[in-house]
Design a protein around this motif. Structure first.
Motif, PDB file in Angstrom:
ATOM      1  N   THR A 230      -3.767   8.153   5.430  1.00 54.80           N
ATOM      2  CA  THR A 230      -3.851   7.607   4.022  1.00 54.80           C
ATOM      3  C   THR A 230      -2.752   7.806   3.308  1.00 54.80           C
ATOM      4  O   THR A 230      -2.029   7.745   2.282  1.00 54.80           O
ATOM      5  N   HIS A 231      -2.485   6.150   2.899  1.00 56.88           N
ATOM      6  CA  HIS A 231      -0.568   6.017   2.304  1.00 56.88           C
ATOM      7  C   HIS A 231      -1.024   6.612   0.765  1.00 56.88           C
ATOM      8  O   HIS A 231      -0.376   6.992   0.675  1.00 56.88           O
ATOM      9  N   SER A 232      -2.292   6.728   0.128  1.00 57.26           N
ATOM     10  CA  SER A 232      -2.412   6.892  -1.037  1.00 57.26           C
ATOM     11  C   SER A 232      -1.880   7.981  -1.281  1.00 57.26           C
ATOM     12  O   SER A 232      -1.772   8.617  -2.241  1.00 57.26           O
ATOM     13  N   GLU A 317       0.098   4.841  -6.700  1.00 57.74           N
ATOM     14  CA  GLU A 317      -0.399   4.696  -5.410  1.00 57.74           C
ATOM     15  C   GLU A 317       0.709   4.054  -4.617  1.00 57.74           C
ATOM     16  O   GLU A 317       1.979   4.107  -5.122  1.00 57.74           O
ATOM     17  N   CYS A 318       0.770   3.539  -3.223  1.00 55.12           N
ATOM     18  CA  CYS A 318       1.798   3.701  -2.649  1.00 55.12           C
ATOM     19  C   CYS A 318       2.149   2.310  -2.340  1.00 55.12           C
ATOM     20  O   CYS A 318       1.463   1.200  -2.746  1.00 55.12           O
ATOM     21  N   ASN A 319       3.460   2.355  -2.082  1.00 53.94           N
ATOM     22  CA  ASN A 319       3.534   0.742  -2.157  1.00 53.94           C
ATOM     23  C   ASN A 319       4.446   0.021  -1.138  1.00 53.94           C
ATOM     24  O   ASN A 319       5.581  -0.857  -1.742  1.00 53.94           O
ATOM     25  N   CYS A 320       4.254   0.936  -0.231  1.00 57.36           N
ATOM     26  CA  CYS A 320       5.287   0.501   0.788  1.00 57.36           C
ATOM     27  C   CYS A 320       5.114  -1.257   1.297  1.00 57.36           C
ATOM     28  O   CYS A 320       4.496  -1.833   0.690  1.00 57.36           O
ATOM     29  N   GLN A 321       5.279  -1.731   2.324  1.00 60.30           N
ATOM     30  CA  GLN A 321       5.471  -2.867   2.721  1.00 60.30           C
ATOM     31  C   GLN A 321       4.818  -2.820   3.629  1.00 60.30           C
ATOM     32  O   GLN A 321       4.594  -4.111   4.899  1.00 60.30           O
ATOM     33  N   ASN A 325      -1.911  -1.382   6.777  1.00 58.96           N
ATOM     34  CA  ASN A 325      -3.110  -0.346   6.482  1.00 58.96           C
ATOM     35  C   ASN A 325      -2.891   0.235   5.284  1.00 58.96           C
ATOM     36  O   ASN A 325      -3.267   2.061   5.240  1.00 58.96           O
ATOM     37  N   CYS A 326      -2.088  -0.277   4.239  1.00 56.92           N
ATOM     38  CA  CYS A 326      -1.550   0.375   3.243  1.00 56.92           C
ATOM     39  C   CYS A 326      -3.111   0.465   2.781  1.00 56.92           C
ATOM     40  O   CYS A 326      -4.269  -0.325   1.250  1.00 56.92           O
ATOM     41  N   ASP A 327      -4.214   1.455   2.180  1.00 58.34           N
ATOM     42  CA  ASP A 327      -5.259   1.685   1.269  1.00 58.34           C
ATOM     43  C   ASP A 327      -5.053   1.537  -0.809  1.00 58.34           C
ATOM     44  O   ASP A 327      -5.774   0.548  -0.875  1.00 58.34           O
TER      45      ASP A 327
END
Ligand SMILES: O=C(O)CCC(=O)C(=O)O
Ligand SMILES: [Fe+2]
Ligand SMILES: [Zn+2]
Length: 599
Positions: A230-232, A317-321, A325-327
């Motif tokens: 899980t990204h976050s 929170e995640c702020n990937c590019q 799959n980014c929850d």
């Protein structure tokens, strides 16, 4: 073998020779070569590389195994001719690995099929951001780490699932997240500290110090399903140390499948693309097929494997590019969609269809057979409603029923009118009918244009409301998966050359986004490719009579996962799902209205 048996075998092989030729174009015969064809067992009968290797490697070193997708034959190649001959003599007509435990029938082949197995499965190329450090720890250090957390082996082996223990924070598999405000009393053991010193000294990861550890204990035959951590929940990177036994881990993205061997005492560092965009998983089995340095296939037996997966809890929170799959991204988009749903539908569905109606009409005239069959299944005098009838492709098809269409597009309703069909203008969220008036409802490719789950459910509820008890509804929605059963749908297959209308050419780049409402953006789908997101804008290039592009419109779609449509329908108390299927890249359900259960 007596003569009668020999004759029978000859006839059998002769027949199979033709089958193999027809299936693969490979000529096979009784003249020995290094290549053996297993004529009657392959991927379709559930034959695996592992099984082949288990039985055929007894006679010598294999340098290739070829399983052909969708076929019931397979190929094995030995490094030496006499190995192939020995295997042939021993196994032909003997080895019961085919379906129903029937023996396999073997022939020799001059060559192997070009398109081998899983030509997608690769060994030599790692996904971006994946690093495997062999011998990261010594055998003594391995012993020390193994002693830190004991699993009772006798107990463990009886369990179906791998055993898991957490330190620092608990990872909850029910919601795939960690309770960030509930740290565990048990922290990562001090004995692990030397790992970080070593990591900082020997790699570019100078800062990484984890605060969460998951210990997975895999008994023989156990694995872990494909997932993205899980990204976050966790920062980048994630590091997994393998102890006691080697295993093959697979990384998947789109239709790529990369197998990587993790030797005992190696450290697997998943970062960037690998951590965020690829899934990883371990197939539950007792051994793995590995490709050795010399290019031969060998079977690598597994033992009990323990892995220490180290992670760092993410604050915020995640702020990937890597949004698919980014929850964090999905959650943010979903809540924004909830608020902006009706505006998005107005701008990116209703207005768009109004603008593209005539062009759309030219491209949509071939009815789908399964929908026609449903329409034709209604008796004389039945009342049918087509919710979102578009250009009226399914109206007037069953001459014995009274059918009416409705849509939000005046321009499309004009087309229907010109063809003499009964229609009216309405939004599918509120159908202007009393309860229980219709025998049948169809809604083909409509509710995927609604921008929140609540609204999609409301539309289904409306269709059911107007049905009589025992009336039936057919609903089609676009599927996220356009590669079902290894077959590409016509949406994916159509390329520029054989495309009849050139409406859907590629106009978006990978990862491009477009504004939809109040600062919110949505990903723009690349036409003719697999969907990466569930809520997307799909480009429509409007062409005029001269076939030149006048404008590009973006239509909103929510594409459905497998079971999503039936799960949604199951929320209603007065429906029974009669059928659920995949057709032309769509998920489809046939519903029957029932009385409300137990009331
Ligand atoms: O066993 C491994 O190496 C992987 C474990 C894993 O992926 C996880 O626990 O999330
Ligand atoms: Fe994982
Ligand atoms: Zn992310």
């Amino acid at each position: 073998m007596n003569q009668k048996c020999a004759k029978k075998m000859e006839r059998k092989l002769n027949k199979l020779k033709h089958v193999v030729f027809k299936e693969t174009g490979i000529v096979c015969s009784l003249n020995p070569t290094n290549n053996i064809v297993i004529c009657n067992a392959g991927l379709v009968n559930g034959l695996s590389e592992e099984t082949i290797l288990e039985h055929f490697s007894v006679y010598g070193t294999l340098n290739n195994i070829v399983l052909v997708p969708g076929k019931s034959c397979s190929f094995v190649s030995y490094v030496e001719l006499d190995m192939a001959c020995k295997a042939y003599e021993a196994l032909n007509g003997q080895l019961p690995i085919a379906q129903d435990n029937k023996p396999v029938y073997l022939l020799y082949a001059e060559r192997l099929p070009q398109h081998s197995i899983d030509s997608r499965k690769v060994w030599d190329e790692l996904p971006g951001g994946l690093v495997i450090l062999d011998d990261f720890i010594t055998e003594n250090e391995e012993k020390l780490l193994l002693s830190l957390c004991c699993f009772d082996d006798s107990l463990v082996s009886q369990m179906k699932n791998r055993q898991v223990r957490h330190f620092g924070y608990e990872f909850r598999y029910d919601n795939n997240n960690v309770d960030k405000d509930k740290p565990l009393d048990e922290k990562i053991p001090k004995e692990c500290d030397f790992l970080w010193k070593r990591l900082h000294e020997n790699t570019d990861w100078k800062q990484f110090v984890p605060d969460q550890l998951t210990v997975n204990h895999y008994s023989l035959g156990q694995g872990i399903p494909h997932h993205v951590d899980t990204h976050s929940a966790f920062e980048d990177p994630i590091m997994s140390l393998s102890l006691n036994s080697a295993v093959v881990i697979a990384f998947k993205r789109d239709d790529r499948d990369i197998c990587v061997k993790l030797p005992p005492r190696s450290l697997c560092i998943m970062s960037g693309e690998t951590r965020y965009d690829w899934t990883h998983g371990i197939i539950p089995r007792k051994s793995d097929v590995v490709l050795s340095n010399t290019g031969s296939y060998t079977l690598l037996p597994r033992g009990i494997r323990v892995s220490f997966t180290f992670r760092k809890i993410r604050q915020g929170e995640c702020n990937c590019q890597y949004t698919r799959n980014c929850d964090s991204y999905i959650r943010k988009n979903n809540s924004e969609l909830q608020i902006a749903a009706s505006e998005i539908e107005r701008l990116h569905v209703i207005d768009v269809y109004e603008n593209i109606a005539l062009h759309f009409n030219e491209t949509r005239n071939k009815p789908w057979p399964n929908v026609l069959e449903f329409v034709n299944s209604f008796d004389v005098g039945s009342v049918m409603l087509d919710v979102g009838c578009g250009n009226g492709k399914y109206l007037g098809k069953n001459k014995h029923v009274f059918d009416v269409g409705c849509d939000t597009s005046c321009a499309l309703l004009d087309v229907c009118k010109k063809n003499g069909f009964e229609t009216f203008l309405t939004n599918c969220l509120q159908l202007p009918f009393k309860d229980a008036v219709a025998d049948g409802v169809i809604s083909i490719a409509v509710i995927h244009h609604l921008a929140s789950e609540e609204r999609r459910l409301q539309a289904i509820e409306e269709m059911i409301r107007i049905l009589k008890v025992d009336g039936r509804a057919l609903i089609y929605v676009w599927a996220k998966d356009q590669h079902k059963n290894n077959e590409k749908t016509s949406y994916i297959k159509q390329d520029r050359k054989n495309r009849k209308s050139d409406t859907d050419v590629v106009v978006a780049d990978e990862n491009s986004e477009a504004p939809v409402s109040k600062g919110m953006t949505l990903p723009v789908h690349v036409n003719r490719t697999q969907f990466k997101h569930k809520d997307v804008l799909v480009p429509w290039r409007l062409k005029n009579q001269q076939n030149t592009v006048e404008d590009t419109f973006l239509r909103f779609y929510h594409v459905f996962e497998e079971n999503e449509l039936s799960d949604l329908c199951s929320k209603l108390e007065n429906v029974e799902i009669e059928r659920c299927y995949y057709d032309q890249g769509n998920w489809c359900v046939v519903l029957r209205k029932t009385l409300i259960k137990n009331s």
